[in-house]
Write an enzyme that holds these catalytic residues in place. Structure first.
Site, mmCIF file in Angstrom:
data_model
loop_
_atom_site.group_PDB
_atom_site.id
_atom_site.type_symbol
_atom_site.label_atom_id
_atom_site.label_comp_id
_atom_site.label_asym_id
_atom_site.label_seq_id
_atom_site.Cartn_x
_atom_site.Cartn_y
_atom_site.Cartn_z
ATOM 1 N N ARG A 48 11.423 20.297 -4.972
ATOM 2 C CA ARG A 48 10.970 21.668 -4.734
ATOM 3 C C ARG A 48 11.436 22.091 -3.350
ATOM 4 O O ARG A 48 11.494 21.264 -2.440
ATOM 5 C CB ARG A 48 9.445 21.733 -4.731
ATOM 6 C CG ARG A 48 8.824 21.462 -6.076
ATOM 7 C CD ARG A 48 7.309 21.409 -5.893
ATOM 8 N NE ARG A 48 6.758 20.413 -6.796
ATOM 9 C CZ ARG A 48 6.085 20.713 -7.907
ATOM 10 N NH1 ARG A 48 5.881 21.950 -8.252
ATOM 11 N NH2 ARG A 48 5.616 19.754 -8.670
ATOM 12 N N LYS A 146 6.128 3.761 -12.819
ATOM 13 C CA LYS A 146 4.717 3.476 -12.976
ATOM 14 C C LYS A 146 3.920 4.245 -11.918
ATOM 15 O O LYS A 146 4.518 4.572 -10.891
ATOM 16 C CB LYS A 146 4.448 1.976 -12.881
ATOM 17 C CG LYS A 146 4.524 1.418 -11.442
ATOM 18 C CD LYS A 146 3.879 0.082 -11.326
ATOM 19 C CE LYS A 146 2.500 0.144 -10.772
ATOM 20 N NZ LYS A 146 2.367 0.119 -9.305
ATOM 21 N N LYS A 180 13.396 -8.135 -10.039
ATOM 22 C CA LYS A 180 13.548 -9.147 -8.983
ATOM 23 C C LYS A 180 14.331 -10.331 -9.553
ATOM 24 O O LYS A 180 14.030 -10.800 -10.652
ATOM 25 C CB LYS A 180 12.174 -9.611 -8.482
ATOM 26 C CG LYS A 180 11.407 -8.507 -7.732
ATOM 27 C CD LYS A 180 10.111 -9.024 -7.170
ATOM 28 C CE LYS A 180 9.226 -7.911 -6.651
ATOM 29 N NZ LYS A 180 9.468 -7.517 -5.269
ATOM 30 N N GLU A 214 -0.407 -9.735 -0.949
ATOM 31 C CA GLU A 214 0.303 -8.892 0.021
ATOM 32 C C GLU A 214 -0.452 -8.876 1.324
ATOM 33 O O GLU A 214 -1.689 -8.923 1.332
ATOM 34 C CB GLU A 214 0.369 -7.455 -0.492
ATOM 35 C CG GLU A 214 1.166 -7.284 -1.750
ATOM 36 C CD GLU A 214 1.177 -5.828 -2.152
ATOM 37 O OE1 GLU A 214 2.053 -5.103 -1.670
ATOM 38 O OE2 GLU A 214 0.296 -5.404 -2.913
ATOM 39 N N ASP A 233 -3.138 -0.967 -10.379
ATOM 40 C CA ASP A 233 -1.927 -0.903 -9.548
ATOM 41 C C ASP A 233 -1.048 -2.150 -9.715
ATOM 42 O O ASP A 233 0.176 -2.061 -9.645
ATOM 43 C CB ASP A 233 -2.343 -0.742 -8.068
ATOM 44 C CG ASP A 233 -1.163 -0.482 -7.146
ATOM 45 O OD1 ASP A 233 -0.341 0.395 -7.472
ATOM 46 O OD2 ASP A 233 -1.048 -1.161 -6.107
ATOM 47 N N HIS A 238 2.569 -5.579 -13.085
ATOM 48 C CA HIS A 238 3.321 -6.716 -12.536
ATOM 49 C C HIS A 238 2.755 -8.072 -12.981
ATOM 50 O O HIS A 238 3.496 -8.942 -13.420
ATOM 51 C CB HIS A 238 3.349 -6.657 -11.010
ATOM 52 C CG HIS A 238 3.802 -5.332 -10.456
ATOM 53 N ND1 HIS A 238 4.790 -4.581 -11.039
ATOM 54 C CD2 HIS A 238 3.402 -4.622 -9.375
ATOM 55 C CE1 HIS A 238 4.982 -3.476 -10.337
ATOM 56 N NE2 HIS A 238 4.146 -3.477 -9.326
ATOM 57 N N LYS A 338 -4.600 -6.963 -1.592
ATOM 58 C CA LYS A 338 -4.008 -6.387 -0.383
ATOM 59 C C LYS A 338 -4.647 -7.076 0.817
ATOM 60 O O LYS A 338 -5.774 -7.566 0.737
ATOM 61 C CB LYS A 338 -4.325 -4.882 -0.284
ATOM 62 C CG LYS A 338 -3.979 -4.083 -1.528
ATOM 63 C CD LYS A 338 -2.556 -3.600 -1.511
ATOM 64 C CE LYS A 338 -2.229 -2.721 -2.685
ATOM 65 N NZ LYS A 338 -1.115 -3.203 -3.503
ATOM 66 N N LYS A 343 2.070 -12.918 2.642
ATOM 67 C CA LYS A 343 2.778 -12.209 1.569
ATOM 68 C C LYS A 343 3.410 -13.303 0.736
ATOM 69 O O LYS A 343 4.268 -14.055 1.217
ATOM 70 C CB LYS A 343 3.862 -11.279 2.111
ATOM 71 C CG LYS A 343 4.692 -10.669 0.978
ATOM 72 C CD LYS A 343 5.404 -9.407 1.371
ATOM 73 C CE LYS A 343 6.275 -8.847 0.252
ATOM 74 N NZ LYS A 343 5.566 -8.198 -0.833
#
Ligand code: BG6
Length: 490
Positions: A48, A146, A180, A214, A233, A238, A338, A343
């Site tokens: 936009r 997603k 991946k 993570e 999420d 995943h 999270k 990680k």
């Protein structure tokens, strides 16, 4: 290499958004560098209120920021920028698609890849407007990001709206984990090695851990994340995709539908978690403030824009069972969060003990064989075996030792391609095997919806865990109840 890649038009909707600028355009730049884009391929960036100067200006900045300096070349960059055309379109205004239609008409038989990097609530409208304006041809494909919906019902709605204009064979649903390298390697590891082929079942495997941890928090995405939560999420897509690749039967061949048929069988075999099992098979957590890399970080409820009474989970661990001969009695422990200690995305397959044990019974507690598949970072595989400890005085004393394969060292790879590079390449080639079919998404939602409903009924807050930890203590109990511990605690 370019010979078999035909020229196409790649059209990004939401071209100035974070995903396109941070991931998609840098990924295409890498394909340009690798000479994997046909010379006549065009990149049409739709957003936009934009124009060529503004759009290119922002794209140059993003490429400088997100492409490693050592991989940046002025010559390649300029050739890449040449392909990009910015167009201003109001997604819900049919007339504003006219300039897009004109530019597409200039090459009417070319393959067209429409990439919707927008909210899923716009997928139906954009598809309808593209159709109405005559922007679709027989060679059109559409890529859907997603999350496709927030439940079975809403995902069904989105899929049906898009399905009015695109056949399933034209739809590429992204789960970037499938792009991946190490995730794809699961297929090679399992089905190219007889060693694992014959042992991959309840006779030999005791349990499996799948962790996607993570360190980051929600990275300024409060608005989206608080509605979604970690189950929607990360697990719905995943983690369940990883579970499918670990648990599926060998497909008849490597075609997209053979692989996806087997994945669907796994999703259908997911045992629903009963209400009386919720307490000890599922843990929901929410991070409080803590330390990441020695720096104090805020808790979830202190993040910018937070609703301080939110009960959204930022951590989930689940004990999952599959109703199939292969996996009868083998729990899969899924865990994702999270702001965790590290990680790390990895799969740990724990093998059963030898049925006939001839060594000192005191050594029985030594760990059994384990296969550790490290998806990121430090991609590689380790097989933990027992050997005789070295030395005259050791007798037949056993000790654990890993057989290690680090992909970067073994194959001299200095850079693992980003998942989006692989996925964009496969869409351009028209290969669907790394994309998720509608029935996969819907079976995954069905199972997650049941969990979400139970949570809603229970209405209990998530358990707190400090940032920088491995989640709430109850997550350890999930395994302790079965006499086990998470891999990092062994
Ligand atoms: C995305 C989630 O799908 O995956 C994010 O929406 C998450 O919340 C991300 O951070 C993790 O991806 P990766 O590739 O960094 O493991």
């Amino acid at each position: 290499m370019t010979a078999h890649l035909s020229a196409c038009d790649i059209i990004f909707f939401g071209a100035l958004g974070d995903l396109t600028q941070r991931k998609l355009l840098p990924a295409l730049y890498q394909l340009e560098r690798a000479k994997l884009i046909h010379k006549d391929t065009r990149i049409l960036c739709v957003a936009r209120n934009t124009d060529q100067d503004k759009g290119i200006g922002q794209t140059r900045q993003s490429l400088t920021k997100y492409v490693n300096e050592s991989l940046m070349s002025t010559e390649i960059l300029e050739a890449f920028i040449e392909r990009i055309h910015f167009l201003s379109v109001n997604f819900d205004e049919l007339d504003s698609y006219q300039p897009l239609k004109e530019i597409l008409d200039a090459s009417s038989n070319k393959e067209r890849v429409f990439y919707y990097a927008t909210s899923a609530s716009l997928y139906g409208t954009i598809s309808a407007n593209l159709n109405e304006q005559g922007c679709l041809n027989a060679q059109s494909r559409v890529v859907l990001e997603k999350p496709i919906g927030f439940s079975l019902e809403t995902s069904h709605q989105v899929n049906s709206e898009v399905g009015k204009y695109f056949d399933e064979s034209q739809i590429y649903r992204i789960d970037h984990y499938l792009g991946k390298e190490t995730v794809q390697n699961l297929i090679a590891l399992r089905f190219a090695n007889n060693l694992f082929g014959t042992q991959w079942n309840q006779n030999h495997i005791s349990h499996v851990e799948i962790t996607v941890a993570e360190k980051v928090g929600i990275e300024g995405r409060w608005g989206y994340f608080d509605k979604a939560g970690q189950l929607r999420d990360m697990v719905q897509n995943h983690l369940l995709q990883l579970l499918c690749l670990v648990a599926m039967d060998p497909p008849a061949d490597l075609s997209a539908d053979s692989i996806r048929d087997e994945k669907v069988k796994v999703l259908k075999s997911l045992r629903p978690i009963k209400s009386e099992e919720m307490g000890h098979h599922v843990v929901r957590g929410q991070y409080t403030s803590g330390y990441i890399n020695d720096q104090r970080v805020p808790g979830y409820l202190e993040e910018e824009g937070a609703n301080t009474s939110s009960q959204t989970e930022t951590f989930v661990s689940i004990r999952v069972e599959l109703g199939s001969w292969r996996w009868a009695g083998v729990p899969f422990y899924l865990r994702t969060g999270k702001r965790m200690a590290e990680k790390s995305s990895q799969i740990v397959v724990h093998f059963k003990q030898q049925p006939h044990y001839i060594f000192d019974p005191e050594q029985r507690q030594l760990a059994n064989n384990k296969l550790i598949i490290k998806l990121q970072p430090d991609e590689g595989i380790a097989l933990h075996i027992l050997t005789k400890d070295q030395g005259l005085e050791k007798g037949m004393q056993l000790r654990k030792a890993p057989l290690q394969l680090s992909f970067s060292q073994a194959f001299g790879i200095d850079r693992v391609p980003d998942a989006y590079e692989r996925l964009l390449l496969e869409v351009i080639k028209g290969q669907q095997y790394l994309f998720v079919r509608r029935d996969e998404i819907e079976h995954a939602w069905k199972w997650c919806d049941a969990l979400l409903n139970q949570w809603q009924k229970q209405n209990s807050p998530p358990l707190p865990y400090p940032a920088g930890s491995w989640g709430p203590a109850n997550s350890d109990l999930l395994l302790a109840n079965d006499g086990r511990v998470w891999y990092e605690n062994q």
